[in-house]
Design an enzyme around this catalytic site. Structure first.
Site, mmCIF file in Angstrom:
data_model
loop_
_atom_site.group_PDB
_atom_site.id
_atom_site.type_symbol
_atom_site.label_atom_id
_atom_site.label_comp_id
_atom_site.label_asym_id
_atom_site.label_seq_id
_atom_site.Cartn_x
_atom_site.Cartn_y
_atom_site.Cartn_z
ATOM 1 N N SER A 113 -8.669 -1.433 -10.511
ATOM 2 C CA SER A 113 -9.209 -3.024 -10.377
ATOM 3 C C SER A 113 -9.781 -3.674 -9.041
ATOM 4 O O SER A 113 -10.482 -4.403 -8.831
ATOM 5 C CB SER A 113 -8.640 -3.518 -10.811
ATOM 6 O OG SER A 113 -7.067 -3.161 -9.872
ATOM 7 N N LYS A 149 -5.223 -7.608 -4.772
ATOM 8 C CA LYS A 149 -6.470 -8.358 -5.098
ATOM 9 C C LYS A 149 -6.915 -8.956 -3.885
ATOM 10 O O LYS A 149 -5.967 -8.967 -2.918
ATOM 11 C CB LYS A 149 -5.490 -9.464 -6.541
ATOM 12 C CG LYS A 149 -5.599 -9.439 -7.819
ATOM 13 C CD LYS A 149 -6.056 -8.488 -8.387
ATOM 14 C CE LYS A 149 -4.876 -7.687 -10.052
ATOM 15 N NZ LYS A 149 -5.639 -6.493 -10.316
#
Length: 259
Positions: free
Chosen positions: A69, A140
């Site tokens: 990701s 993230k």
């Protein structure tokens, strides 16, 4: 009385006949030294482990990247070093920072837990960078902070923050800034976070409409990912991005939906 003869006899009786007694003494000494060395090595190992665990808990923690990701910046299997002192002394995450956070209450249910024994073992191994993080920890990039209006997307497909389009050069080349349209205003004390490989990332976009709206509380941030520590061929610091340098501070909230 022949005292010289008596002394000679006593000297003969006290001396080893074939050297076996001397060898036995040397073997005993070597055995004793071996035990001391093993004990010293064991104590040193325990002390080093305790030191590393304390360092990981309070200062810098290894974090194993479990998914794609955050490609291309972070690859599957990378061990990043998370700076736990980055947001001490009143500082908070900024736009563009890559952060590791506890996703309970934002990305996963607040009550999500695992077996206490396996949890302790996993946490210990994870703190040493030897296991993947728990299901509640995520990595993230911060795209919006408290008060920011984040919109997807402008006519050129770029994300806008506070009305300014952001050139996200760190994104995976195979993707786009987002295939999901959104228009949100980030509440104070929270963060809007997204992965760099947007088509392979479950991030704030996937939790719109859920409790918390996908916004991560600042106090759930574990630290900032500053370095790649492993594998050796990828040793490097994570370069800060200037993508948000032109974004102004948030003005009065208007036109955005609150998450």
């Amino acid at each position: 009385m022949d005292t010289e003869a008596q002394h000679t006899e006593r000297d003969r009786s006290s001396a080893p006949d074939d050297g076996s007694q001397g060898e036995g003494s040397r073997s005993a000494r070597r055995s004793g030294l071996s035990r001391v060395s093993l004990r010293t090595a064991a104590l040193t190992g325990v002390a080093c482990t305790v030191f590393v665990l304390l360092l990981s808990h309070f200062v810098v923690q290894p974090f194993q990247i479990p998914s794609s990701s955050m490609e291309p910046a972070l690859q599957v299997g990378d061990r990043v070093l998370v700076n736990k002192l980055a947001y001490r002394s009143g500082s908070e995450p900024a736009r563009g920072d890559v952060v590791v956070f506890d996703g309970r209450g934002s990305f996963v249910p607040e009550e999500l837990t695992e077996n206490p024994v396996s949890s302790v073992v996993r946490e210990g191994l994870a703190m040493l960078g030897l296991a993947e993080p728990t299901e509640t920890d995520f990595v993230k990039r911060v795209v919006g902070t408290g008060g920011d209006r984040v919109v997807c997307c402008d006519t050129e497909g770029r994300i806008e923050v506070n009305g300014v389009p952001v050139e996200e050069r760190y994104l995976h080349p195979d993707g786009v800034p987002s295939e999901v349209a959104f228009d949100i205003v980030v509440p104070e004390g929270r963060l809007w976070v997204m992965g760099d490989h947007r088509s392979a990332s479950r991030d704030s976009r996937d939790h719109l409409g859920e409790p918390g709206g996908g916004m991560v509380p600042v106090d759930r941030v574990i630290g900032r990912a500053d370095w790649i520590g492993w594998p050796a061929g990828r040793w490097s610091g994570l370069e800060p991005t200037d993508a948000f340098s032109g974004v102004p501070d948030p003005g009065p909230l208007s036109g955005g939906a609150h998450g």
